[in-house]
Design a protein around this motif. Sequence first.
Motif, short mmCIF file in Angstrom:
data_model
loop_
_atom_site.label_atom_id
_atom_site.label_comp_id
_atom_site.label_asym_id
_atom_site.label_seq_id
_atom_site.Cartn_x
_atom_site.Cartn_y
_atom_site.Cartn_z
N LYS A 11 0.84 -1.21 0.00
CA LYS A 11 0.00 0.00 0.00
C LYS A 11 0.88 1.26 0.00
CE LYS A 11 -2.47 0.77 3.71
NZ LYS A 11 -3.54 0.75 4.72
N GLY A 12 1.91 1.25 0.82
CA GLY A 12 2.82 2.40 0.87
C GLY A 12 3.53 2.62 -0.46
N LYS A 13 3.96 1.53 -1.08
CA LYS A 13 4.65 1.65 -2.37
C LYS A 13 3.69 2.11 -3.47
CE LYS A 13 8.44 -1.47 -1.42
NZ LYS A 13 9.57 -0.56 -1.60
N LEU A 14 2.44 1.65 -3.42
CA LEU A 14 1.45 2.12 -4.39
C LEU A 14 1.21 3.61 -4.25
CD1 LEU A 14 -1.18 -0.74 -4.34
CD2 LEU A 14 -0.12 0.18 -6.39
N LYS A 15 1.12 4.09 -3.02
CA LYS A 15 0.90 5.52 -2.80
C LYS A 15 2.08 6.33 -3.33
CE LYS A 15 -2.40 6.25 0.84
NZ LYS A 15 -2.65 6.79 2.16
#
Length: 71
Positions: A14-18
């Motif tokens: 999720k952090g990498k997608l953001k």
Amino acid sequence: MEKVSLKGNWNMLKGKLKQSYASLTDDDLKFEEGKEDELIGRLQKKTGQTKEQLNKWFKSQMDSTQKHHHA
């Protein structure tokens, strides 16, 4: 097509997608067990990526993370 298990890795992904897609909201990234296809559908709409492209990206992110942990 290989299905990537998101469950145990979702917070990291999720952090990498953001980072990669600033337009994604917390609602877009809400993970519910058993509703992975809905999540992928939302990501497809927002990112313009296909399901295959997203799965490949998830897998590459998880592979690189695991290499760092084992190095």
